[in-house]
Design a protein around this motif. Structure first.
Motif, PDB file in Angstrom:
ATOM      1  N   MET A 136       0.829  -1.187   0.000  1.00  0.00           N
ATOM      2  CA  MET A 136       0.000   0.000   0.000  1.00  0.00           C
ATOM      3  C   MET A 136       0.875   1.254   0.000  1.00  0.00           C
ATOM      4  O   MET A 136       1.876   1.319   0.710  1.00  0.00           O
ATOM      5  N   ALA A 137       0.438   2.220  -0.766  1.00  0.00           N
ATOM      6  CA  ALA A 137       1.156   3.497  -0.822  1.00  0.00           C
ATOM      7  C   ALA A 137       0.566   4.496   0.168  1.00  0.00           C
ATOM      8  O   ALA A 137       1.294   5.245   0.814  1.00  0.00           O
ATOM      9  N   VAL A 138      -0.770   4.508   0.275  1.00  0.00           N
ATOM     10  CA  VAL A 138      -1.458   5.482   1.119  1.00  0.00           C
ATOM     11  C   VAL A 138      -2.608   4.785   1.821  1.00  0.00           C
ATOM     12  O   VAL A 138      -3.375   4.054   1.189  1.00  0.00           O
ATOM     13  N   VAL A 139      -2.745   5.033   3.118  1.00  0.00           N
ATOM     14  CA  VAL A 139      -3.861   4.498   3.892  1.00  0.00           C
ATOM     15  C   VAL A 139      -4.444   5.635   4.711  1.00  0.00           C
ATOM     16  O   VAL A 139      -3.715   6.368   5.386  1.00  0.00           O
ATOM     17  N   SER A 140      -5.754   5.798   4.635  1.00  0.00           N
ATOM     18  CA  SER A 140      -6.455   6.812   5.419  1.00  0.00           C
ATOM     19  C   SER A 140      -7.785   6.220   5.842  1.00  0.00           C
ATOM     20  O   SER A 140      -8.692   6.074   5.019  1.00  0.00           O
ATOM     21  N   GLY A 141      -7.879   5.858   7.110  1.00  0.00           N
ATOM     22  CA  GLY A 141      -9.098   5.213   7.582  1.00  0.00           C
ATOM     23  C   GLY A 141      -9.290   3.896   6.862  1.00  0.00           C
ATOM     24  O   GLY A 141      -8.383   3.077   6.776  1.00  0.00           O
ATOM     25  N   ALA A 142     -10.476   3.703   6.292  1.00  0.00           N
ATOM     26  CA  ALA A 142     -10.784   2.466   5.574  1.00  0.00           C
ATOM     27  C   ALA A 142     -10.334   2.509   4.114  1.00  0.00           C
ATOM     28  O   ALA A 142     -10.381   1.503   3.428  1.00  0.00           O
ATOM     29  N   ARG A 143      -9.910   3.683   3.640  1.00  0.00           N
ATOM     30  CA  ARG A 143      -9.489   3.819   2.240  1.00  0.00           C
ATOM     31  C   ARG A 143      -7.989   3.620   2.106  1.00  0.00           C
ATOM     32  O   ARG A 143      -7.222   4.062   2.952  1.00  0.00           O
ATOM     33  N   SER A 144      -7.600   2.962   1.027  1.00  0.00           N
ATOM     34  CA  SER A 144      -6.177   2.778   0.757  1.00  0.00           C
ATOM     35  C   SER A 144      -5.953   2.766  -0.745  1.00  0.00           C
ATOM     36  O   SER A 144      -6.868   2.500  -1.524  1.00  0.00           O
ATOM     37  N   LEU A 145      -4.734   3.080  -1.130  1.00  0.00           N
ATOM     38  CA  LEU A 145      -4.349   3.077  -2.541  1.00  0.00           C
ATOM     39  C   LEU A 145      -3.018   2.358  -2.681  1.00  0.00           C
ATOM     40  O   LEU A 145      -2.101   2.587  -1.888  1.00  0.00           O
ATOM     41  N   THR A 146      -2.916   1.536  -3.709  1.00  0.00           N
ATOM     42  CA  THR A 146      -1.628   0.942  -4.041  1.00  0.00           C
ATOM     43  C   THR A 146      -0.814   1.999  -4.787  1.00  0.00           C
ATOM     44  O   THR A 146      -1.343   3.041  -5.199  1.00  0.00           O
ATOM     45  N   TYR A 147       0.458   1.719  -4.995  1.00  0.00           N
ATOM     46  CA  TYR A 147       1.285   2.649  -5.756  1.00  0.00           C
ATOM     47  C   TYR A 147       0.737   2.834  -7.169  1.00  0.00           C
ATOM     48  O   TYR A 147       0.726   3.944  -7.701  1.00  0.00           O
ATOM     49  N   ALA A 148       0.293   1.758  -7.783  1.00  0.00           N
ATOM     50  CA  ALA A 148      -0.256   1.849  -9.147  1.00  0.00           C
ATOM     51  C   ALA A 148      -1.530   2.687  -9.168  1.00  0.00           C
ATOM     52  O   ALA A 148      -1.718   3.515 -10.072  1.00  0.00           O
ATOM     53  N   GLU A 149      -2.416   2.498  -8.193  1.00  0.00           N
ATOM     54  CA  GLU A 149      -3.655   3.287  -8.122  1.00  0.00           C
ATOM     55  C   GLU A 149      -3.345   4.762  -7.870  1.00  0.00           C
ATOM     56  O   GLU A 149      -3.935   5.645  -8.498  1.00  0.00           O
ATOM     57  N   LEU A 150      -2.423   5.024  -6.959  1.00  0.00           N
ATOM     58  CA  LEU A 150      -2.028   6.406  -6.666  1.00  0.00           C
ATOM     59  C   LEU A 150      -1.473   7.074  -7.911  1.00  0.00           C
ATOM     60  O   LEU A 150      -1.865   8.195  -8.259  1.00  0.00           O
ATOM     61  N   ASN A 151      -0.594   6.406  -8.616  1.00  0.00           N
ATOM     62  CA  ASN A 151       0.005   6.967  -9.826  1.00  0.00           C
ATOM     63  C   ASN A 151      -1.050   7.218 -10.906  1.00  0.00           C
ATOM     64  O   ASN A 151      -1.075   8.282 -11.518  1.00  0.00           O
ATOM     65  N   ALA A 152      -1.940   6.252 -11.129  1.00  0.00           N
ATOM     66  CA  ALA A 152      -2.968   6.411 -12.158  1.00  0.00           C
ATOM     67  C   ALA A 152      -3.915   7.558 -11.825  1.00  0.00           C
ATOM     68  O   ALA A 152      -4.235   8.382 -12.690  1.00  0.00           O
ATOM     69  N   ARG A 153      -4.356   7.644 -10.573  1.00  0.00           N
ATOM     70  CA  ARG A 153      -5.267   8.733 -10.178  1.00  0.00           C
ATOM     71  C   ARG A 153      -4.574  10.089 -10.286  1.00  0.00           C
ATOM     72  O   ARG A 153      -5.165  11.059 -10.752  1.00  0.00           O
ATOM     73  N   ALA A 154      -3.332  10.157  -9.839  1.00  0.00           N
ATOM     74  CA  ALA A 154      -2.587  11.415  -9.918  1.00  0.00           C
ATOM     75  C   ALA A 154      -2.377  11.824 -11.373  1.00  0.00           C
ATOM     76  O   ALA A 154      -2.497  13.001 -11.708  1.00  0.00           O
ATOM     77  N   ASN A 155      -2.085  10.861 -12.247  1.00  0.00           N
ATOM     78  CA  ASN A 155      -1.918  11.179 -13.669  1.00  0.00           C
ATOM     79  C   ASN A 155      -3.208  11.706 -14.271  1.00  0.00           C
ATOM     80  O   ASN A 155      -3.196  12.679 -15.026  1.00  0.00           O
ATOM     81  N   ARG A 156      -4.336  11.071 -13.955  1.00  0.00           N
ATOM     82  CA  ARG A 156      -5.626  11.533 -14.498  1.00  0.00           C
ATOM     83  C   ARG A 156      -5.933  12.952 -14.036  1.00  0.00           C
ATOM     84  O   ARG A 156      -6.359  13.795 -14.825  1.00  0.00           O
ATOM     85  N   LEU A 157      -5.724  13.213 -12.762  1.00  0.00           N
ATOM     86  CA  LEU A 157      -5.981  14.540 -12.232  1.00  0.00           C
ATOM     87  C   LEU A 157      -4.997  15.557 -12.818  1.00  0.00           C
ATOM     88  O   LEU A 157      -5.379  16.684 -13.139  1.00  0.00           O
ATOM     89  N   ALA A 158      -3.742  15.174 -12.992  1.00  0.00           N
ATOM     90  CA  ALA A 158      -2.747  16.063 -13.603  1.00  0.00           C
ATOM     91  C   ALA A 158      -3.158  16.434 -15.024  1.00  0.00           C
ATOM     92  O   ALA A 158      -3.048  17.597 -15.424  1.00  0.00           O
ATOM     93  N   HIS A 159      -3.661  15.466 -15.776  1.00  0.00           N
ATOM     94  CA  HIS A 159      -4.139  15.760 -17.135  1.00  0.00           C
ATOM     95  C   HIS A 159      -5.299  16.746 -17.094  1.00  0.00           C
ATOM     96  O   HIS A 159      -5.378  17.649 -17.931  1.00  0.00           O
ATOM     97  N   ARG A 160      -6.199  16.585 -16.134  1.00  0.00           N
ATOM     98  CA  ARG A 160      -7.327  17.523 -16.001  1.00  0.00           C
ATOM     99  C   ARG A 160      -6.797  18.920 -15.685  1.00  0.00           C
ATOM    100  O   ARG A 160      -7.254  19.910 -16.255  1.00  0.00           O
ATOM    101  N   LEU A 161      -5.831  19.020 -14.782  1.00  0.00           N
ATOM    102  CA  LEU A 161      -5.265  20.323 -14.421  1.00  0.00           C
ATOM    103  C   LEU A 161      -4.568  20.968 -15.610  1.00  0.00           C
ATOM    104  O   LEU A 161      -4.717  22.169 -15.855  1.00  0.00           O
ATOM    105  N   ILE A 162      -3.819  20.178 -16.363  1.00  0.00           N
ATOM    106  CA  ILE A 162      -3.153  20.699 -17.560  1.00  0.00           C
ATOM    107  C   ILE A 162      -4.193  21.216 -18.543  1.00  0.00           C
ATOM    108  O   ILE A 162      -4.028  22.274 -19.146  1.00  0.00           O
ATOM    109  N   GLY A 163      -5.305  20.493 -18.670  1.00  0.00           N
ATOM    110  CA  GLY A 163      -6.393  20.933 -19.542  1.00  0.00           C
ATOM    111  C   GLY A 163      -7.021  22.247 -19.096  1.00  0.00           C
ATOM    112  O   GLY A 163      -7.573  22.987 -19.902  1.00  0.00           O
ATOM    113  N   LEU A 164      -6.925  22.546 -17.801  1.00  0.00           N
ATOM    114  CA  LEU A 164      -7.451  23.805 -17.268  1.00  0.00           C
ATOM    115  C   LEU A 164      -6.437  24.941 -17.351  1.00  0.00           C
ATOM    116  O   LEU A 164      -6.709  26.054 -16.925  1.00  0.00           O
TER     117      LEU A 164
END
Length: 123
Positions: A1-29
């Motif tokens: 696991m890369a990140v754990v907060s309460g009952a939610r957690s993200l693997t390194y792959a999930e963290l990277n994919a989500r961050a990339n998607r959000l980064a693309h949205r920010l670049i689009g803005l």
């Protein structure tokens, strides 16, 4: 696991994919190198995703404390010239004037690519 907060957690792959998607949205803005992006989030996995996404987009992370007075957050947002606000709140719940695009950091952004952000090679 890369990140754990309460009952939610993200693997390194999930963290990277989500961050990339959000980064693309920010670049689009219009987030470019050294653009300031305000982040108004409660402690959660979303904070890590948001901060990584801002960096991948080349931006500067401007944290806003959800517990500080609304006037203070509004001043920081205006003073820094933030080009976007990342939050987990609905616009009506923010409590201060925002003159920048509001991005819900808790969205999926499934329409954005999960690969590396345009300004970050090899991410």
């Amino acid at each position: 696991m890369a990140v754990v907060s309460g009952a939610r957690s993200l693997t390194y792959a999930e963290l990277n994919a989500r961050a990339n998607r959000l980064a693309h949205r920010l670049i689009g803005l219009g987030v470019r190198p050294e653009s300031r992006v305000a982040v108004l989030l409660e402690r959660s996995t979303a904070v890590v995703v948001a901060s990584l996404a801002v960096l991948k987009a080349g931006g500067v992370y401007v944290p806003l404390d959800p517990n500080q007075p609304a006037g203070r957050s509004e001043f920081i947002l205006r003073d820094t010239g933030a080009v976007a606000l990342l939050t987990d709140r609905a616009p009506a719940e923010i409590g201060f004037a925002v003159h920048a695009p509001i991005v819900r950091a808790d969205e999926d952004f499934a329409d954005e690519p999960a690969g590396g952000a345009a300004t970050m090679s090899g991410c």
